[in-house]
Design an enzyme around this catalytic site. Structure first.
Site, PDB file in Angstrom:
ATOM      1  N   GLY A   1      -1.695   5.865  -2.167  1.00  0.00           N
ATOM      2  CA  GLY A   1      -2.001   5.139  -2.461  1.00  0.00           C
ATOM      3  C   GLY A   1      -2.465   5.070  -3.863  1.00  0.00           C
ATOM      4  O   GLY A   1      -2.089   4.684  -4.862  1.00  0.00           O
TER       5      GLY A   1
ATOM      6  N   SER B   1       1.174   6.778  -5.942  1.00  0.00           N
ATOM      7  CA  SER B   1       2.449   6.149  -6.139  1.00  0.00           C
ATOM      8  C   SER B   1       2.726   5.357  -7.709  1.00  0.00           C
ATOM      9  O   SER B   1       2.346   4.548  -7.710  1.00  0.00           O
ATOM     10  CB  SER B   1       3.032   5.598  -4.967  1.00  0.00           C
ATOM     11  OG  SER B   1       4.511   6.348  -4.672  1.00  0.00           O
TER      12      SER B   1
END
Length: 450
Positions: A336, A338
């Site tokens: 989540g 990235s």
């Protein structure tokens, strides 16, 4: 994080919301005093460097000055000094480095010798779940294997590292799994055949043609072309360039509306922002901050540069996605985060989240794409034209005395953060429903919303 709609569809997806960054940066004077010792020789005191950026500038100067004798450097944040490695046996080099203001440490391994070690690893041990980088503090290449490297793969890796010699490389285990961290962060969304791709915006920039754009992870740009600021909304930005795998993990995504306002700032919520004033190179030993709405704000240190990471391919069960040139840190991250921003306390843009292992409960290590490299490759500049000061119109600036846990998340795209929650309390804020509880499935970016 929040973004301003001027009008409703002419919005900038603001950079990752962060909590205020702790105590203000040290403001110590530069010192390069000298004094005579008892024997009459001159002792040169190392310079006191108030920031890792100053250390990075000095390291660059010394690398050019010392040539092949330069064997790496790192920032000692406790003493606020630059430590420079030089090859044994050249006293003249030592004197030059000391006169420039560095702490000099004579070492055995040259940069070229350590680069040769990395090439050997590439040829013999490109195994999914492995990573390697030069650690200037040990003057060795540190090889890391995640929890998937077992059996014959581990035997092969161990044998290769042992063959390099104990003075050249070390091998360590990571309890997690190296993976790209798609799904979550300061949310940008795209609809693909397998579901919703959710990534994080890194930094707003200006593309080479003058249009507003932003940087995010390359594996996000490869996974999807069109991006929205809400899970079910119409696309507001389109991928212009994407690099992954190979020499980096970055994407340049242009806003579809040329009038979009894209301030060069980090929104920390409650009307407060932190200006992002320049792109800076990472320095080993410096403290950095990472923000993602999945895990909130976390900080840690840069541990190595020019790291190579071998991610398990998400499209080929027997393949590997190798990425080079990354920043290695001990900052945690989870699925989540990235593409989200990595930055310094004084507003320097350092990197975008690529991938890593571990989590923010037990700890881990995360790799980041350097911003400077991404800007050079794409031709983009920070913010509204160049690496200038932030252009946002937020009503308040960040309180530098607040701790990292005081305001994790801020206002997120698609959902409002609870300003009273700590960094660890807001798991996935910024989801369209406000809860943000999403599980990523890997580098292809697919995710399931809960």
């Amino acid at each position: 994080m929040s973004h301003k709609r001027i009008p409703k569809r002419k919005a900038a997806i603001a950079v990752g919301g962060v909590a205020a960054l702790g105590a203000a940066a040290f403001l110590l004077p530069m010192a390069n005093a000298s004094q005579d010792n008892a024997s009459g020789a001159t002792t040169i005191a190392p310079k006191t460097l108030k920031s890792a950026s100053d250390a990075s500038d000095l390291a660059a100067q010394l690398q050019q000055l010392l040539g092949q004798a330069f064997a790496g450097s790192y920032y000692d944040s406790g003493k606020q000094q630059l430590v420079v490695n030089v090859i044994n046996g050249d006293n003249n080099v030592v004197v030059q480095a000391e006169k420039a203001g560095a702490v000099v440490r004579q070492v055995r391994n040259s940069k070229s010798a350590l680069a040769a070690v990395a090439q050997t690893l590439k040829a013999k041990a490109t195994i999914p779940g492995t990573a390697w980088a030069v650690d200037p503090r040990t003057n060795k290449v540190v090889v890391t294997a995640d929890s998937t490297v077992t059996g014959s793969k581990w035997d092969k890796l161990e044998s290769t590292v042992q063959g390099l010699g104990s003075n050249m490389a070390t091998l360590k285990k990571s309890s997690g799994t190296f993976k790209t961290l798609v799904s979550g962060g300061d949310a940008i969304f795209s609809q693909v055949q397998n579901g919703t791709v959710r990534c994080s915006l890194g930094f707003n920039v200006t593309a080479s043609d003058g249009s507003p754009a932003f940087l995010t992870a390359g594996h996000c740009g490869v996974a999807a072309k069109d991006w929205s600021d809400s899970e079910t909304g119409q696309p507001i930005a389109t991928v212009d360039q994407a690099q992954f795998p190979g020499n980096g993990d970055f994407s340049l995504v242009k806003y579809n509306d040329a009038t979009t306002q894209a301030p060069s700032e980090v929104n920390i919520g409650n009307g407060q922002t932190v200006a992002i004033n320049q792109a800076v190179d990472a320095t080993v030993g410096e403290t950095v901050f990472r923000m993602g709405s999945t895990t909130g704000l976390h900080d840690g240190q840069v541990t190595a540069l020019d790291a190579t990471v071998n991610f398990q391919s998400e499209t080929d069960p027997n393949g590997v996605d190798t990425v080079t040139g990354l920043i290695q840190t001990n900052v945690c991250a989870e699925a989540g985060d990235s593409g989200g921003s990595l930055f310094t306390q004084d507003g320097g843009a350092v990197g975008m989240t690529s991938g890593g292992s571990g989590d923010c409960t037990s700890g881990g290590e995360t790799f980041f794409q350097p911003v400077t490299t991404a800007l050079q490759a794409t031709g983009a500049t920070l913010g509204a034209g160049g690496a200038g000061a932030g252009t946002g119109d937020a009503s308040a600036s960040a309180d530098p005395s607040a701790s990292a846990g005081d305001q994790a998340g801020g206002d997120q795209i698609g959902g409002a953060a609870d300003p009273s929650a700590s960094a660890g309390d807001q798991s996935g804020t910024g989801d369209v429903n406000g809860t943000g509880d999403q599980s990523g499935t890997g580098a292809d970016g697919t995710s399931s919303s809960n």
